[in-house]
Design an enzyme around this catalytic site. Sequence first.
Site, mmCIF file in Angstrom:
data_model
loop_
_atom_site.group_PDB
_atom_site.id
_atom_site.type_symbol
_atom_site.label_atom_id
_atom_site.label_comp_id
_atom_site.label_asym_id
_atom_site.label_seq_id
_atom_site.Cartn_x
_atom_site.Cartn_y
_atom_site.Cartn_z
ATOM 1 N N SER A 196 50.817 45.017 39.248
ATOM 2 C CA SER A 196 51.069 43.777 39.998
ATOM 3 C C SER A 196 52.537 43.398 39.849
ATOM 4 O O SER A 196 53.075 43.428 38.759
ATOM 5 C CB SER A 196 50.233 42.627 39.425
ATOM 6 O OG SER A 196 48.893 42.980 39.360
ATOM 7 N N HIS B 294 47.211 44.642 46.880
ATOM 8 C CA HIS B 294 47.453 46.043 46.549
ATOM 9 C C HIS B 294 47.368 46.876 47.826
ATOM 10 O O HIS B 294 46.361 46.853 48.526
ATOM 11 C CB HIS B 294 46.390 46.573 45.577
ATOM 12 C CG HIS B 294 46.587 46.112 44.170
ATOM 13 N ND1 HIS B 294 47.034 46.942 43.170
ATOM 14 C CD2 HIS B 294 46.398 44.913 43.592
ATOM 15 C CE1 HIS B 294 47.106 46.261 42.042
ATOM 16 N NE2 HIS B 294 46.723 45.030 42.270
ATOM 17 N N HIS C 240 41.039 50.332 39.963
ATOM 18 C CA HIS C 240 40.577 49.698 38.717
ATOM 19 C C HIS C 240 39.095 49.965 38.478
ATOM 20 O O HIS C 240 38.298 49.977 39.419
ATOM 21 C CB HIS C 240 40.795 48.178 38.779
ATOM 22 C CG HIS C 240 42.225 47.772 38.927
ATOM 23 N ND1 HIS C 240 42.830 47.628 40.152
ATOM 24 C CD2 HIS C 240 43.170 47.486 38.000
ATOM 25 C CE1 HIS C 240 44.095 47.261 39.963
ATOM 26 N NE2 HIS C 240 44.324 47.170 38.668
ATOM 27 N N TYR D 233 37.025 47.914 37.234
ATOM 28 C CA TYR D 233 36.214 46.734 37.585
ATOM 29 C C TYR D 233 35.835 46.684 39.064
ATOM 30 O O TYR D 233 34.977 45.895 39.465
ATOM 31 C CB TYR D 233 36.914 45.428 37.165
ATOM 32 C CG TYR D 233 38.242 45.155 37.830
ATOM 33 C CD1 TYR D 233 38.339 44.828 39.186
ATOM 34 C CD2 TYR D 233 39.419 45.204 37.098
ATOM 35 C CE1 TYR D 233 39.554 44.581 39.781
ATOM 36 C CE2 TYR D 233 40.650 44.960 37.683
ATOM 37 C CZ TYR D 233 40.707 44.645 39.016
ATOM 38 O OH TYR D 233 41.916 44.413 39.606
ATOM 39 N N GLU D 234 36.478 47.519 39.869
ATOM 40 C CA GLU D 234 36.110 47.551 41.289
ATOM 41 C C GLU D 234 34.762 48.220 41.509
ATOM 42 O O GLU D 234 34.216 48.173 42.608
ATOM 43 C CB GLU D 234 37.203 48.259 42.086
ATOM 44 C CG GLU D 234 38.479 47.445 42.117
ATOM 45 C CD GLU D 234 39.624 48.182 42.771
ATOM 46 O OE1 GLU D 234 39.684 48.199 43.998
ATOM 47 O OE2 GLU D 234 40.452 48.756 42.045
ATOM 48 N N ALA E 255 50.609 44.357 34.800
ATOM 49 C CA ALA E 255 50.769 42.966 34.392
ATOM 50 C C ALA E 255 49.758 42.736 33.275
ATOM 51 O O ALA E 255 48.650 43.280 33.324
ATOM 52 C CB ALA E 255 50.483 42.038 35.561
ATOM 53 N N MET F 84 43.724 45.110 32.355
ATOM 54 C CA MET F 84 42.497 45.747 32.875
ATOM 55 C C MET F 84 42.760 47.149 33.426
ATOM 56 O O MET F 84 42.039 47.621 34.304
ATOM 57 C CB MET F 84 41.892 44.862 33.966
ATOM 58 C CG MET F 84 41.615 43.439 33.511
ATOM 59 S SD MET F 84 41.074 42.410 34.881
ATOM 60 C CE MET F 84 41.205 40.763 34.148
ATOM 61 N N SER F 85 43.779 47.805 32.915
ATOM 62 C CA SER F 85 44.104 49.155 33.420
ATOM 63 C C SER F 85 44.774 49.954 32.316
ATOM 64 O O SER F 85 44.688 49.608 31.142
ATOM 65 C CB SER F 85 45.051 49.031 34.624
ATOM 66 O OG SER F 85 46.295 48.504 34.200
ATOM 67 N N ASN G 122 51.489 36.189 31.842
ATOM 68 C CA ASN G 122 50.901 34.909 31.402
ATOM 69 C C ASN G 122 50.614 35.029 29.914
ATOM 70 O O ASN G 122 50.564 36.124 29.372
ATOM 71 C CB ASN G 122 49.578 34.650 32.156
ATOM 72 C CG ASN G 122 48.586 35.773 31.934
ATOM 73 O OD1 ASN G 122 48.713 36.855 32.542
ATOM 74 N ND2 ASN G 122 47.626 35.570 31.066
ATOM 75 N N HIS H 250 44.682 34.382 38.904
ATOM 76 C CA HIS H 250 45.358 35.562 39.447
ATOM 77 C C HIS H 250 46.665 35.149 40.113
ATOM 78 O O HIS H 250 47.650 35.887 40.089
ATOM 79 C CB HIS H 250 44.423 36.270 40.438
ATOM 80 C CG HIS H 250 45.008 37.526 41.016
ATOM 81 N ND1 HIS H 250 45.394 38.598 40.240
ATOM 82 C CD2 HIS H 250 45.285 37.888 42.291
ATOM 83 C CE1 HIS H 250 45.886 39.548 41.022
ATOM 84 N NE2 HIS H 250 45.829 39.145 42.264
#
Length: 276
Positions: free
Chosen positions: A31, A62, A84, A86-87, A114, A212-213, A236, A248
């Site tokens: 990101s 994306h 990802h 989570y997809e 990120a 998450m990656s 963050n 997000h």
Amino acid sequence: MNEVYEKLQKCYADYEKKISFKPELALILGSGLGDFCDTMDVKETLDYREITGFPISTVVGHKGQFVFGYSGGVPIVAMQGRVHYYEGYSVQDAVLPTRLMKLMGAKTLFLTNAAGGINPAFKAGDFMLITDHISSFVPSPLIGANIEELGTRFPDMSEVYSRRLRGIIENAAAAEGVPLQRGVYVQTTGPNYETPAEIRMYGRLGADAVGMSTAIEAMAARHAGMEICGISCISNLAAGISANPLTHKEVQETADRVAPLFKKLVTRSITDIAGK
Ligand code: HPA
């Protein structure tokens, strides 16, 4: 033939049919780095939808394509839009693009993402050189019949993020005047952000940033013998460290704000890694 490898071979056949460019380095854009390709001398692009069986990213913001060209004179392939876990894809599918870039010829994998800052010394907008990772409840992408063509059954993970490349990036950051933190990245499954209790736990386990990656891609690349490096943009402060709920939008806004600096750091690092 192994099912996962068979699918990979089909994807490679599509690449070979459509693209003549041979990259030396593979760059996965997180990101905020989505427009990194604007800084490249682009030669060819390959939409993920043109690749048979390729997992297509669903995250807003994306794009989904491989971009082939030169960054600072170095032939690279950049992944604009990563896949990802989570997809809903299998971990094996989530690392298919990484393996494909290895087959294209890339010897080095440059990971970006990120991440939420866990280390109390970190501020939003910092960059963190990834020194190591922890994978938390994300299955290993190497589960299943081993792909002997790529690597060994029980690959060593004692130096996933190359000490040599870390040294080069530290020097590149200093030369460009970009402050660089360093630390351990923990990958969660996502897509939800963590609870404050989870963040305290990860901090005590030795993690400095959470996302998450990255860890699964690094594992697949290490298995396949690539030399790996990675930089997180601390977009963050992680849950409970920040007083505010996470969104997000905040992640994207911070990543976008520091993107020019991130691009400068990554470009210089790539040039120095290739010794150009
Ligand atoms: N947690 C998990 N993933 C993230 C975060 C976070 O705080 N920030 C950006 N990606």
